[in-house]
Design a protein around this motif. Structure first.
Motif, PDB file in Angstrom:
ATOM      1  N   ALA A 273       0.832  -1.207   0.000  1.00 28.55           N
ATOM      2  CA  ALA A 273       0.000   0.000   0.000  1.00 28.55           C
ATOM      3  C   ALA A 273       0.869   1.261   0.000  1.00 28.55           C
ATOM      4  O   ALA A 273       0.516   2.271  -0.622  1.00 28.55           O
ATOM      5  N   ILE A 274       2.027   1.186   0.686  1.00 30.02           N
ATOM      6  CA  ILE A 274       2.976   2.303   0.658  1.00 30.02           C
ATOM      7  C   ILE A 274       3.635   2.385  -0.715  1.00 30.02           C
ATOM      8  O   ILE A 274       3.764   3.467  -1.297  1.00 30.02           O
ATOM      9  N   ALA A 275       4.031   1.220  -1.240  1.00 30.04           N
ATOM     10  CA  ALA A 275       4.684   1.193  -2.557  1.00 30.04           C
ATOM     11  C   ALA A 275       3.752   1.701  -3.653  1.00 30.04           C
ATOM     12  O   ALA A 275       4.202   2.320  -4.628  1.00 30.04           O
ATOM     13  N   GLN A 276       2.461   1.463  -3.510  1.00 28.96           N
ATOM     14  CA  GLN A 276       1.521   1.898  -4.541  1.00 28.96           C
ATOM     15  C   GLN A 276       1.447   3.425  -4.651  1.00 28.96           C
ATOM     16  O   GLN A 276       1.081   3.953  -5.708  1.00 28.96           O
ATOM     17  N   THR A 277       1.812   4.150  -3.589  1.00 30.44           N
ATOM     18  CA  THR A 277       1.840   5.614  -3.702  1.00 30.44           C
ATOM     19  C   THR A 277       2.887   6.043  -4.724  1.00 30.44           C
ATOM     20  O   THR A 277       2.708   7.048  -5.422  1.00 30.44           O
ATOM     21  N   GLN A 278       3.986   5.282  -4.825  1.00 29.52           N
ATOM     22  CA  GLN A 278       5.027   5.600  -5.809  1.00 29.52           C
ATOM     23  C   GLN A 278       4.616   5.170  -7.207  1.00 29.52           C
ATOM     24  O   GLN A 278       4.892   5.851  -8.191  1.00 29.52           O
ATOM     25  N   VAL A 279       3.940   4.024  -7.285  1.00 33.71           N
ATOM     26  CA  VAL A 279       3.430   3.568  -8.584  1.00 33.71           C
ATOM     27  C   VAL A 279       2.431   4.586  -9.139  1.00 33.71           C
ATOM     28  O   VAL A 279       2.489   4.961 -10.316  1.00 33.71           O
ATOM     29  N   PHE A 280       1.535   5.023  -8.274  1.00 37.31           N
ATOM     30  CA  PHE A 280       0.503   5.990  -8.670  1.00 37.31           C
ATOM     31  C   PHE A 280       1.149   7.291  -9.144  1.00 37.31           C
ATOM     32  O   PHE A 280       0.847   7.791 -10.242  1.00 37.31           O
ATOM     33  N   ALA A 281       2.041   7.858  -8.318  1.00 38.79           N
ATOM     34  CA  ALA A 281       2.677   9.135  -8.664  1.00 38.79           C
ATOM     35  C   ALA A 281       3.513   9.004  -9.931  1.00 38.79           C
ATOM     36  O   ALA A 281       3.591   9.950 -10.735  1.00 38.79           O
ATOM     37  N   GLY A 282       4.129   7.847 -10.132  1.00 37.87           N
ATOM     38  CA  GLY A 282       4.978   7.648 -11.304  1.00 37.87           C
ATOM     39  C   GLY A 282       4.216   7.656 -12.616  1.00 37.87           C
ATOM     40  O   GLY A 282       4.800   7.898 -13.678  1.00 37.87           O
TER      41      GLY A 282
END
Length: 660
Positions: A273-282
């Motif tokens: 869920a934390i990693a998905q914030t980077q996927v989303f922003a990317g």
């Protein structure tokens, strides 16, 4: 053995990469506890990789955050500022956070928000879920061509409605079918003892529909002590006191921006869920810097470019302004300005202002006059925009346009106040309602309104509130609680102290958007793909969501069409002189008096200022001006310029001058 050998250096762990993507500022109007600038600055200082601002059905505050991120880029070079919106629906659909992946998707969101503004009341847009997919009534009727699916190019974060998990799942299923691989669902800790089961439920729900859970704290303020501010603005919105508010208020003070390390701890069981914030922003490629403003070309149809037309009109005007011949000095000034205007690409803007002035002056016989820094321009003088010859005054063109300042020119033109509406309607008719809009004014809380509204929330009686306002705490003054003793109140009362701490923060908070007096934004393409258009009391007028400071940050040109009562007085004076004395005067004749070339003696006019006989005289009729004039005894126009500059709030509040 030394101590340093016994105890090795501590291991430094890298901070987890985290971006907060659900953030509400005070531009959600009485629903947020921090300015966009504060949220962005705090996120940068906390080491976040990105922050997304998503206010309620509005882009009104996004430029504020963008400016802060841009100006502090050196502090955090890799930080990204993302622009989103929290879509709040009138049909009961759970809130959906939408972020545009690119410039085209951003334009679609602007159009969607415009539809909500047109359908709803001012300050309360009305959207339905079907509008998002281009199936609403206004989406079909208001957009030229086939209905547009506004969901295309958007990334979505669904905010679960914990009071109706069934509706939440139904909405998630619908979103995932319409926007596959572009949907996340927010996992938000509530700190109520049920977070473990809550996050497990959200994660399972996401997996059932092919989505992903994304971590968020659903932030409404940047630091914990702003919790009381959020409670107060909530009470103001709901028209209740703190005692009456009950469950309308937050259960705790946890809705602030948290450190990446803290978010990683809260989602220790769900690191993805934390990693998905980077996927989303990317996946987001859009930035407000991509809003390349496309001004109307203003070509005249004879094969000339806008720059060529401007140069031709300028030299034609110069021949009229200087019938005895254009001097070498004037020629140098004109060529310098024209080259700079061509380099900056502002020729079309000058042609627009020239056209508006010509319409008013020659077609409608309306007195008008350019003012401000535009008076420093020889081009403006030759085009007839201003009546001030810069070669006869100590004026600096660099104050107007400069290669050193990346700011657009700002030409303010005053028109007779009784007839300005004719000019405004001409602009709408020429460019069309879809390409023309007035800038907004952000109405904010000032000292008295902040004290009044906060005191009501704290349950203070009306007579005590009236006494507070008698203490004359102005906009620029400090709140000194020792003054409360004069009202028979205890300055050390902790409740009063807390109340006035909130007042200090609330001063400057936005209350609502209103209409600017005359700042027009004109575009070549559809304006509603650049910025959402809001409601106006007059159906014929469109208002954008940004104010003059916002459009300056983005480099967007505006044309100020302002009203001035003194021009109406001058017109009547000219008419009376013509009727009773058979004399014809123009604005330029008034300036000739200053050089001794006019028909009247200026000394008699200045003698009136020495007696403070200036009631009804524009700029020098206030009490403060009338107090200063007999002391300075101006004898030329530049003396008045200095005197007016001195009697301003800045010099007075800075103790640079006194009027006693």
């Amino acid at each position: 053995m030394s101590l340093s050998a016994q105890f090795p250096e501590p291991i430094k762990l890298a901070s987890p990469h985290y971006a907060e993507l659900v953030t509400t500022s005070n531009f959600s109007f009485l629903r947020g506890g921090s300015h966009p600038e504060e949220l962005v600055a705090h996120a940068m200082a906390a080491g976040m990789t990105a922050l997304g601002l998503c206010d309620r059905n509005s882009f009104a505050g996004v430029v504020r955050g963008y400016g802060t991120a841009r100006d502090n880029k050196e502090m955090s070079p890799d930080f990204r500022y993302l622009v989103g919106v929290r879509l709040v629906f009138a049909d009961g659909t759970p809130d959906i956070i939408a972020y545009p992946e690119d410039r085209i998707a951003y334009g679609r969101l602007c159009k969607l928000l415009t539809i909500g503004n047109k359908r709803g009341e001012k300050g309360n847009p009305e959207l339905h879920l079907k509008d998002l997919f281009g199936l609403g009534d206004l989406a079909v009727s208001d957009i030229h061509g086939p209905p547009e699916d506004f969901s295309q190019g958007q990334l979505f974060i669904l905010m679960p409605d914990e009071a109706n998990w069934g509706l939440t799942e139904k909405t998630l299923d619908h979103l995932c079918r319409q926007a596959p691989d572009r949907v996340w669902i927010a996992g938000v800790p509530r700190f109520d003892g049920h977070d473990r089961s809550r996050l497990a439920r959200v994660d399972a729900l996401a997996h059932r529909h092919g989505a992903r859970m994304i971590a968020s704290n659903d932030a409404y303020y940047h630091q914990p002590d702003r919790s009381i501010v959020l409670d107060v603005v909530t009470c103001i919105r709901e028209h209740v006191t703190l005692e009456e508010a009950g469950f309308r208020l937050s259960a705790n003070a946890e809705r602030h921006l948290k450190l990446p390390e803290e978010m990683a701890r809260l989602f220790a069981d769900y690191p993805d869920a934390i990693a998905q914030t980077q996927v989303f922003a990317g996946r987001i490629r859009f930035c407000l810097s991509q809003l390349k403003y496309n001004y109307p070309e203003e070509t005249v149809g004879n094969g000339e470019t806008a720059q060529q037309t401007l140069e031709r009109l300028t030299w034609e005007g110069a021949a009229k302004r200087y019938p005895k011949g254009v001097s070498d000095a004037v020629k140098r000034s004109l060529w310098t300005e024209l080259c700079l205007i061509g380099f900056k690409g502002y020729a079309a803007y000058f042609l627009t202002v020239h056209d508006i002035v010509n319409f008013a002056r020659y077609e409608r016989k309306i007195l008008c006059q350019g003012r401000g820094s535009a008076a420093n321009s020889a081009v403006c003088f030759c085009l007839g925009i201003t009546e001030v010859d810069p070669t006869q005054r100590t004026l600096v063109f660099g104050r107007f346009i400069s290669t050193e300042r990346d700011e657009p020119p700002d030409i303010d033109v005053d028109f007779e106040h009784e007839r300005r509406e004719e000019v405004m309607q001409y602009v709408y008719q020429k460019y069309g309602g879809r390409r023309t809009g007035l800038t907004a004014n952000v109405t904010t809380y000032r000292s008295k309104s902040a004290i009044r509204e906060t005191a009501k929330v704290f349950g203070v009686s009306d007579d005590t509130i009236a006494s507070f306002n008698q203490l004359h705490w102005g906009w620029g003054s400090k709140l000194d609680l020792r003054d409360l003793a004069t009202l028979g109140l205890n300055p050390d009362d902790p409740v009063l102290a807390q109340m006035f701490e909130v007042v200090k923060v609330l001063r400057g908070f936005p209350r609502h958007l209103s209409q600017h007096v005359g700042g027009f934004v004109i575009t070549r393409d559809s304006l509603e793909s650049l910025v959402p258009i809001g409601q106006s009391a007059m159906d014929s007028r469109a208002i954008i969501e940004w104010n003059k400071d916002d459009i300056d940050v983005l480099g967007i040109l505006k044309v100020d069409i302002l009203a001035l009562g003194m021009l109406s007085c001058l017109r009547r004076a000219f008419e009376l002189l013509h009727v009773h004395y058979d004399k014809q005067y123009q604005l330029t004749d008034l300036l000739s008096e200053e050089t001794g070339q006019g028909p009247m003696d200026k000394a008699r006019v200045y003698a009136m200022t020495h007696r403070a006989d200036t009631i009804g005289v524009f700029q020098i009729e206030s009490r403060a001006q009338m107090t200063m004039l007999p002391r300075l005894k101006p004898s030329r126009f530049y003396d008045l310029v200095i005197e007016v500059a001195i009697v301003r709030p800045g010099p007075i509040q800075g103790a640079w001058c006194t009027l006693t």
